[in-house]
Design a protein around this motif. Structure first.
Motif, PDB file in Angstrom:
ATOM      1  N   PHE A   1       0.842  -1.202   0.000  1.00 56.06           N
ATOM      2  CA  PHE A   1       0.000   0.000   0.000  1.00 56.06           C
ATOM      3  C   PHE A   1       0.877   1.251   0.000  1.00 56.06           C
ATOM      4  CE2 PHE A   1      -2.161   3.470   2.097  1.00 56.06           C
ATOM      5  CZ  PHE A   1      -3.451   3.439   1.581  1.00 56.06           C
ATOM      6  N   ARG A   2       1.907   1.250   0.830  1.00 57.89           N
ATOM      7  CA  ARG A   2       2.793   2.420   0.923  1.00 57.89           C
ATOM      8  C   ARG A   2       3.467   2.712  -0.408  1.00 57.89           C
ATOM      9  NH1 ARG A   2       7.822   3.707   1.041  1.00 57.89           N
ATOM     10  NH2 ARG A   2       8.461   1.527   0.815  1.00 57.89           N
ATOM     11  N   ARG A   3       4.012   1.688  -1.041  1.00 60.62           N
ATOM     12  CA  ARG A   3       4.698   1.897  -2.328  1.00 60.62           C
ATOM     13  C   ARG A   3       3.724   2.446  -3.368  1.00 60.62           C
ATOM     14  NH1 ARG A   3       6.935  -3.289  -1.362  1.00 60.62           N
ATOM     15  NH2 ARG A   3       5.474  -4.146  -2.919  1.00 60.62           N
ATOM     16  N   ALA A   4       2.537   1.870  -3.435  1.00 62.64           N
ATOM     17  CA  ALA A   4       1.561   2.335  -4.425  1.00 62.64           C
ATOM     18  C   ALA A   4       1.128   3.762  -4.129  1.00 62.64           C
ATOM     19  CB  ALA A   4       0.351   1.396  -4.434  1.00 62.64           C
ATOM     20  N   ALA A   5       0.941   4.089  -2.848  1.00 59.30           N
ATOM     21  CA  ALA A   5       0.503   5.436  -2.480  1.00 59.30           C
ATOM     22  C   ALA A   5       1.573   6.470  -2.826  1.00 59.30           C
ATOM     23  CB  ALA A   5       0.173   5.488  -0.993  1.00 59.30           C
ATOM     24  N   GLU A   6       2.827   6.159  -2.536  1.00 54.67           N
ATOM     25  CA  GLU A   6       3.902   7.109  -2.824  1.00 54.67           C
ATOM     26  C   GLU A   6       4.080   7.331  -4.321  1.00 54.67           C
ATOM     27  OE1 GLU A   6       6.936   6.791   0.976  1.00 54.67           O
ATOM     28  OE2 GLU A   6       7.368   5.601  -0.812  1.00 54.67           O
TER      29      GLU A   6
ATOM     30  N   GLY B   1       0.888   0.037  10.981  1.00 54.42           N
ATOM     31  CA  GLY B   1       0.195   1.096  10.267  1.00 54.42           C
ATOM     32  C   GLY B   1       1.204   2.043   9.662  1.00 54.42           C
ATOM     33  N   LEU B   2       0.768   3.254   9.347  1.00 54.31           N
ATOM     34  CA  LEU B   2       1.644   4.234   8.715  1.00 54.31           C
ATOM     35  C   LEU B   2       1.527   5.586   9.407  1.00 54.31           C
ATOM     36  CD1 LEU B   2       0.920   3.488   4.928  1.00 54.31           C
ATOM     37  CD2 LEU B   2       2.980   2.846   6.200  1.00 54.31           C
ATOM     38  N   LEU B   3       2.650   6.251   9.517  1.00 53.24           N
ATOM     39  CA  LEU B   3       2.688   7.663   9.896  1.00 53.24           C
ATOM     40  C   LEU B   3       3.071   8.432   8.647  1.00 53.24           C
ATOM     41  CD1 LEU B   3       2.701  10.047  11.887  1.00 53.24           C
ATOM     42  CD2 LEU B   3       5.052   9.427  12.482  1.00 53.24           C
ATOM     43  N   ALA B   4       2.256   9.399   8.256  1.00 55.62           N
ATOM     44  CA  ALA B   4       2.486  10.151   7.019  1.00 55.62           C
ATOM     45  C   ALA B   4       2.698  11.620   7.340  1.00 55.62           C
ATOM     46  CB  ALA B   4       1.297   9.986   6.072  1.00 55.62           C
ATOM     47  N   GLU B   5       3.596  12.245   6.606  1.00 47.28           N
ATOM     48  CA  GLU B   5       3.834  13.681   6.741  1.00 47.28           C
ATOM     49  C   GLU B   5       3.918  14.309   5.360  1.00 47.28           C
ATOM     50  OE1 GLU B   5       7.245  14.603   9.085  1.00 47.28           O
ATOM     51  OE2 GLU B   5       6.330  13.933  10.967  1.00 47.28           O
TER      52      GLU B   5
ATOM     53  N   TRP C   1       5.752  11.710   2.815  1.00 49.08           N
ATOM     54  CA  TRP C   1       6.603  10.632   3.293  1.00 49.08           C
ATOM     55  C   TRP C   1       5.799   9.720   4.207  1.00 49.08           C
ATOM     56  CZ3 TRP C   1       8.158  15.703   2.976  1.00 49.08           C
ATOM     57  CH2 TRP C   1       9.221  15.967   2.100  1.00 49.08           C
ATOM     58  N   TYR C   2       6.004   8.424   4.059  1.00 50.13           N
ATOM     59  CA  TYR C   2       5.335   7.430   4.881  1.00 50.13           C
ATOM     60  C   TYR C   2       6.364   6.669   5.713  1.00 50.13           C
ATOM     61  CZ  TYR C   2       1.184   7.948   1.890  1.00 50.13           C
ATOM     62  OH  TYR C   2       0.110   8.430   1.212  1.00 50.13           O
ATOM     63  N   ARG C   3       5.988   6.313   6.911  1.00 46.39           N
ATOM     64  CA  ARG C   3       6.865   5.516   7.769  1.00 46.39           C
ATOM     65  C   ARG C   3       6.027   4.434   8.454  1.00 46.39           C
ATOM     66  NH1 ARG C   3      11.417   6.352  11.166  1.00 46.39           N
ATOM     67  NH2 ARG C   3      11.658   4.486  12.449  1.00 46.39           N
ATOM     68  N   PRO C   4       6.406   3.148   8.311  1.00 46.84           N
ATOM     69  CA  PRO C   4       5.688   2.101   9.050  1.00 46.84           C
ATOM     70  C   PRO C   4       5.873   2.284  10.557  1.00 46.84           C
ATOM     71  CG  PRO C   4       7.007   1.158   7.265  1.00 46.84           C
ATOM     72  CD  PRO C   4       7.435   2.591   7.411  1.00 46.84           C
ATOM     73  N   VAL C   5       4.800   2.180  11.288  1.00 42.29           N
ATOM     74  CA  VAL C   5       4.815   2.317  12.742  1.00 42.29           C
ATOM     75  C   VAL C   5       3.813   1.312  13.312  1.00 42.29           C
ATOM     76  CG1 VAL C   5       5.495   4.754  12.833  1.00 42.29           C
ATOM     77  CG2 VAL C   5       3.067   4.143  12.621  1.00 42.29           C
ATOM     78  N   LEU C   6       3.823   1.170  14.619  1.00 44.81           N
ATOM     79  CA  LEU C   6       2.767   0.424  15.289  1.00 44.81           C
ATOM     80  C   LEU C   6       1.651   1.399  15.638  1.00 44.81           C
ATOM     81  CD1 LEU C   6       4.505  -2.007  17.808  1.00 44.81           C
ATOM     82  CD2 LEU C   6       3.230  -2.606  15.746  1.00 44.81           C
TER      83      LEU C   6
END
Length: 318
Positions: free
Chosen positions: A195-200, A269-273, A258-263
């Motif tokens: 999901f992250r790769r596709a979103a970015e 989940g993801l933290l996005a900025e 930018w996305y970062r995998p987090v708990l």
């Protein structure tokens, strides 16, 4: 005084766990626990009241529950006028590379204490459907094994009525239509990384590959940012909505996200900025439910009032 403080501090984590499950807000849970401390200190100072505290954890738990019940009753009125959709306040922790873990990542050991009050975000969303009385009865009995006699004293009712409230809540929580998160950590990591790769990359086909046909997206911005005021339904709509709100735009001056995998509440989940060209920062925490290898629910929390306790991406790398 030392026994007073030490006894309470030994129960603080438990009380925060109780309050967070009832309120869905870390900050409100901490306020409720602080109010419990004040009531405990006042009771301890009076020998007559102190004699009533026979079992400390039980007394503190029921006191916290009474405070949360009052908050829940008033919160229902506030949420009727809430701008857009409402989501709980997430608990976010770092993921660190770790040997021997199924997904190749492990929670930061220094932050394990912060996770003691975690409960899945999807469950918290379902608990919002309950009445305040049902939620208190369910959390106390089904999660913390509190006897119905004690629950009845919190609710001002009979043990039989408290039992019925918990039973009704249980039916709602176990409803087949409620969100189900069945993925193990390795599957969570794999699906969310896709999901992250596709979103970015703004990859519509890539997003459609990881979204279930009936996926639901719920976004809470608290009125601070543009957001869907109602759930977005269906894989195509969710994928196009996500690309639309995250792709760079010359008109808005938005730079890449930018996305970062987090708990997020114990699951990956993801933290996005997103940093705008005028220097403004837009942050969001994204939680997911995954069933059958695909994302069935997306929960995007971007209300800054609910993210004040979440570290910046730069701080997570320190």
């Amino acid at each position: 005084m030392w026994d007073l403080v030490a006894g309470f501090e030994a129960e603080r984590g438990h009380l925060t766990a109780v309050a967070y499950r009832m309120l869905g807000s870390r900050s409100e849970a901490e306020d409720a626990v602080q109010e419990t401390w004040l009531r405990y200190a006042n009771a301890f100072a009076d020998p007559a009241y102190r004699a009533e505290i026979r079992e400390l954890r039980a007394w503190l738990t029921t006191t916290t529950a009474r405070i949360c019940l009052d908050v829940l009753r008033s919160a229902r009125v506030r949420r009727e006028t809430y701008p857009g959709q409402w989501l709980p306040e997430p608990v976010v922790s770092r993921l660190l590379a770790g040997a021997g873990t199924p997904d190749g990542f492990a929670p930061d050991p220094a932050e394990r204490v912060a996770q003691t009050d975690e409960v899945g975000l999807a469950l918290l969303v379902v608990l919002e459907q309950l009445t305040p009385e049902q939620r208190v009865a369910f959390v106390l009995h089904d999660v913390f094994a509190t006897p119905f006699a004690e629950i009845a004293s919190v609710l001002g009712t009979t043990p039989a009525a408290a039992r019925q409230l918990a039973s009704r809540a249980r039916r709602t929580v176990s409803d087949p239509g409620a969100p189900r998160h069945t993925a193990d950590p390795a599957e969570q990591r794999r699906v969310i990384e896709a999901f992250r790769r596709a979103a970015e990359n703004g990859d519509l086909a890539g997003l459609l590959a990881v979204l279930a046909p009936g996926v639901v997206l719920v976004g809470d911005s608290g009125g601070h940012f543009p957001s869907a005021r109602r759930p977005v339904l269906g894989a195509d709509r969710v994928a196009r909505f996500w690309i639309g709100v995250t792709r760079p735009s010359p008109r808005t001056g938005r730079d890449e996200r930018w996305y970062r995998p987090v708990l997020v509440n114990g699951s990956v989940g993801l933290l996005a900025e997103t940093v705008h060209r005028d220097g403004r920062l837009w942050r969001s925490v994204v939680a997911f439910t995954i069933d059958g290898g695909r994302i069935t629910h997306v929960y995007q929390q971007s209300n800054p009032d609910k993210l004040s306790g979440v570290a910046r991406l730069a701080d997570l790398d320190r």
